[in-house]
Motif scaffolding. Structure first.
Motif, PDB file in Angstrom:
ATOM      1  N   ARG A   1       0.976  -1.455   0.448  1.00 10.02           N
ATOM      2  CA  ARG A   1       0.031  -0.011   0.023  1.00 10.02           C
ATOM      3  C   ARG A   1       0.950   1.175  -0.303  1.00 10.02           C
ATOM      4  NH1 ARG A   1      -3.324  -3.296   1.069  1.00 10.02           N
ATOM      5  NH2 ARG A   1      -5.751  -3.410   0.353  1.00 10.02           N
ATOM      6  N   ILE A   2       2.374   1.702   0.589  1.00  2.42           N
ATOM      7  CA  ILE A   2       2.448   2.364   0.801  1.00  2.42           C
ATOM      8  C   ILE A   2       3.687   2.531  -1.175  1.00  2.42           C
ATOM      9  CG2 ILE A   2       5.037   2.774   1.609  1.00  2.42           C
ATOM     10  CD1 ILE A   2       4.032   1.908   4.574  1.00  2.42           C
ATOM     11  N   ALA A   3       3.717   1.720  -1.160  1.00  2.00           N
ATOM     12  CA  ALA A   3       4.558   2.021  -2.580  1.00  2.00           C
ATOM     13  C   ALA A   3       3.600   2.139  -3.739  1.00  2.00           C
ATOM     14  CB  ALA A   3       5.096   0.838  -3.191  1.00  2.00           C
ATOM     15  N   GLU A   4       2.317   1.793  -3.283  1.00  2.00           N
ATOM     16  CA  GLU A   4       0.935   1.535  -4.621  1.00  2.00           C
ATOM     17  C   GLU A   4       1.200   3.741  -4.096  1.00  2.00           C
ATOM     18  OE1 GLU A   4      -2.911   0.202  -5.060  1.00  2.00           O
ATOM     19  OE2 GLU A   4      -2.158  -0.656  -3.157  1.00  2.00           O
ATOM     20  N   VAL A   5       1.189   4.408  -3.220  1.00  3.36           N
ATOM     21  CA  VAL A   5       1.051   5.943  -2.258  1.00  3.36           C
ATOM     22  C   VAL A   5       2.212   6.140  -3.669  1.00  3.36           C
ATOM     23  CG1 VAL A   5       1.362   7.414  -1.296  1.00  3.36           C
ATOM     24  CG2 VAL A   5      -0.519   5.794  -0.890  1.00  3.36           C
ATOM     25  N   GLN A   6       3.496   5.872  -3.481  1.00  2.00           N
ATOM     26  CA  GLN A   6       4.858   6.089  -3.576  1.00  2.00           C
ATOM     27  C   GLN A   6       4.742   6.169  -5.580  1.00  2.00           C
ATOM     28  OE1 GLN A   6       7.676   3.801  -1.448  1.00  2.00           O
ATOM     29  NE2 GLN A   6       7.808   5.735  -0.650  1.00  2.00           N
ATOM     30  N   ARG A   7       3.940   5.893  -5.683  1.00  2.00           N
ATOM     31  CA  ARG A   7       4.487   5.448  -7.503  1.00  2.00           C
ATOM     32  C   ARG A   7       3.102   6.575  -7.584  1.00  2.00           C
ATOM     33  NH1 ARG A   7       4.513  -0.291  -6.621  1.00  2.00           N
ATOM     34  NH2 ARG A   7       2.111  -0.234  -7.046  1.00  2.00           N
ATOM     35  N   LEU A   8       2.036   7.510  -6.990  1.00  2.60           N
ATOM     36  CA  LEU A   8       0.891   7.779  -7.909  1.00  2.60           C
ATOM     37  C   LEU A   8       2.383   9.192  -8.223  1.00  2.60           C
ATOM     38  CD1 LEU A   8      -1.244   8.740  -4.746  1.00  2.60           C
ATOM     39  CD2 LEU A   8      -1.916   7.175  -6.770  1.00  2.60           C
ATOM     40  N   PHE A   9       3.676   9.618  -7.551  1.00  3.69           N
ATOM     41  CA  PHE A   9       4.605  10.451  -7.827  1.00  3.69           C
ATOM     42  C   PHE A   9       5.372   9.870  -8.642  1.00  3.69           C
ATOM     43  CE2 PHE A   9       2.080  11.203  -3.591  1.00  3.69           C
ATOM     44  CZ  PHE A   9       0.857  12.266  -4.201  1.00  3.69           C
ATOM     45  N   ASP A  10       5.594   9.177  -9.179  1.00  5.62           N
ATOM     46  CA  ASP A  10       6.598   8.657 -10.024  1.00  5.62           C
ATOM     47  C   ASP A  10       6.731   9.983 -11.157  1.00  5.62           C
ATOM     48  OD1 ASP A  10       7.036   6.142  -8.884  1.00  5.62           O
ATOM     49  OD2 ASP A  10       6.258   4.920 -10.812  1.00  5.62           O
ATOM     50  N   GLY A  11       8.511  10.206 -11.137  1.00  7.86           N
ATOM     51  CA  GLY A  11       8.319  11.633 -11.847  1.00  7.86           C
ATOM     52  C   GLY A  11       8.581  12.130 -11.484  1.00  7.86           C
ATOM     53  N   ALA A  12       7.427  13.095 -10.300  1.00  4.58           N
ATOM     54  CA  ALA A  12       7.367  14.089 -10.186  1.00  4.58           C
ATOM     55  C   ALA A  12       8.590  14.540  -9.091  1.00  4.58           C
ATOM     56  CB  ALA A  12       6.016  14.080  -9.390  1.00  4.58           C
TER      57      ALA A  12
ATOM     58  N   HIS B   1      -5.386  15.591  -9.549  1.00  6.34           N
ATOM     59  CA  HIS B   1      -5.322  14.647  -9.959  1.00  6.34           C
ATOM     60  C   HIS B   1      -4.445  13.510  -9.155  1.00  6.34           C
ATOM     61  CE1 HIS B   1      -3.525  11.587 -13.559  1.00  6.34           C
ATOM     62  NE2 HIS B   1      -2.365  12.042 -12.381  1.00  6.34           N
ATOM     63  N   TYR B   2      -3.438  13.973  -7.778  1.00 10.09           N
ATOM     64  CA  TYR B   2      -3.126  13.630  -7.381  1.00 10.09           C
ATOM     65  C   TYR B   2      -4.273  12.801  -6.123  1.00 10.09           C
ATOM     66  CZ  TYR B   2       1.790  14.118  -9.510  1.00 10.09           C
ATOM     67  OH  TYR B   2       2.593  14.510  -9.756  1.00 10.09           O
ATOM     68  N   TYR B   3      -5.017  13.331  -5.724  1.00 13.71           N
ATOM     69  CA  TYR B   3      -5.590  12.571  -4.978  1.00 13.71           C
ATOM     70  C   TYR B   3      -6.508  12.468  -5.522  1.00 13.71           C
ATOM     71  CZ  TYR B   3      -4.801  16.460  -0.871  1.00 13.71           C
ATOM     72  OH  TYR B   3      -3.806  16.730   0.135  1.00 13.71           O
ATOM     73  N   LYS B   4      -6.747  12.117  -7.025  1.00 12.60           N
ATOM     74  CA  LYS B   4      -8.122  11.260  -7.431  1.00 12.60           C
ATOM     75  C   LYS B   4      -7.378   9.932  -8.002  1.00 12.60           C
ATOM     76  CE  LYS B   4     -11.053  14.814 -10.034  1.00 12.60           C
ATOM     77  NZ  LYS B   4     -11.334  15.077 -11.692  1.00 12.60           N
ATOM     78  N   SER B   5      -6.133  10.099  -7.620  1.00 12.48           N
ATOM     79  CA  SER B   5      -5.193   8.653  -8.239  1.00 12.48           C
ATOM     80  C   SER B   5      -5.258   8.261  -7.083  1.00 12.48           C
ATOM     81  CB  SER B   5      -4.455   8.963  -8.606  1.00 12.48           C
ATOM     82  OG  SER B   5      -4.256   9.287 -10.012  1.00 12.48           O
ATOM     83  N   ALA B   6      -5.033   8.840  -6.037  1.00 10.62           N
ATOM     84  CA  ALA B   6      -4.945   8.497  -4.690  1.00 10.62           C
ATOM     85  C   ALA B   6      -6.195   7.666  -3.611  1.00 10.62           C
ATOM     86  CB  ALA B   6      -4.749   9.036  -3.554  1.00 10.62           C
ATOM     87  N   SER B   7      -7.389   7.542  -4.728  1.00  9.42           N
ATOM     88  CA  SER B   7      -8.292   8.084  -4.055  1.00  9.42           C
ATOM     89  C   SER B   7      -8.882   6.477  -4.637  1.00  9.42           C
ATOM     90  CB  SER B   7     -10.253   8.461  -4.694  1.00  9.42           C
ATOM     91  OG  SER B   7     -10.147   8.086  -5.938  1.00  9.42           O
ATOM     92  N   GLY B   8      -8.295   5.586  -5.845  1.00  9.49           N
ATOM     93  CA  GLY B   8      -8.175   4.422  -6.053  1.00  9.49           C
ATOM     94  C   GLY B   8      -7.654   3.545  -5.256  1.00  9.49           C
ATOM     95  N   ILE B   9      -6.553   3.734  -4.595  1.00  8.06           N
ATOM     96  CA  ILE B   9      -6.298   3.150  -3.892  1.00  8.06           C
ATOM     97  C   ILE B   9      -6.837   2.411  -2.504  1.00  8.06           C
ATOM     98  CG2 ILE B   9      -3.904   2.703  -2.372  1.00  8.06           C
ATOM     99  CD1 ILE B   9      -2.825   4.491  -3.883  1.00  8.06           C
ATOM    100  N   GLN B  10      -6.953   1.255  -2.297  1.00  7.83           N
ATOM    101  CA  GLN B  10      -7.111   0.480  -1.164  1.00  7.83           C
ATOM    102  C   GLN B  10      -7.308   0.659  -0.230  1.00  7.83           C
ATOM    103  OE1 GLN B  10      -8.427  -3.450  -1.533  1.00  7.83           O
ATOM    104  NE2 GLN B  10      -9.098  -3.686   0.601  1.00  7.83           N
ATOM    105  N   ASP B  11      -8.245   1.046   1.102  1.00  7.55           N
ATOM    106  CA  ASP B  11      -7.743   1.656   2.395  1.00  7.55           C
ATOM    107  C   ASP B  11      -7.140   2.887   2.788  1.00  7.55           C
ATOM    108  OD1 ASP B  11      -8.821  -0.533   3.075  1.00  7.55           O
ATOM    109  OD2 ASP B  11      -7.523  -1.600   3.188  1.00  7.55           O
TER     110      ASP B  11
END
Length: 97
Positions: free
Chosen positions: A41-52, A83-93
């Motif tokens: 889950r932590i990695a999923e959140v970190q991946r949201l910002f890949d390239g940023a 955009h980042y918040y909408k992307s994060a909303s797809g991560i479970q829990d």
């Protein structure tokens, strides 16, 4: 990505207006998330910002059940923040602060 409900659309519209009123863009923006302490889950959140080129900090809760993930990212405008918040909303829990 899931379709937005009318309430979500209204929320993001109001959020964008508040961001534009209170934040001077472009700027560094601090994103905060609470996730179950789980490397996946932590990695999923970190991946949201890949390239940023984010700056991350993490802190486990007292009992170790949750982890706070903070990401400081240079953003160009309110739309990019949303955009980042909408992307994060797809991560479970994930909880967004």
């Amino acid at each position: 990505m899931n379709e937005q409900t009318p309430n979500q659309e209204e929320f993001y519209k109001n959020f964008k207006e508040r961001l534009d009123d209170t934040t001077e863009f472009p700027s560094n923006y601090t994103f905060k998330f609470i996730v179950p302490t789980d490397n996946k889950r932590i990695a999923e959140v970190q991946r949201l910002f890949d390239g940023a080129r984010p700056q991350f900090s993490m802190k486990e809760s007292k009992n170790g059940k949750y982890t706070s993930v903070t990401a400081v990212v240079y953003v160009l405008d309110a739309d990019q923040v949303i955009h980042y918040y909408k992307s994060a909303s797809g991560i479970q829990d994930v909880m967004m602060l």
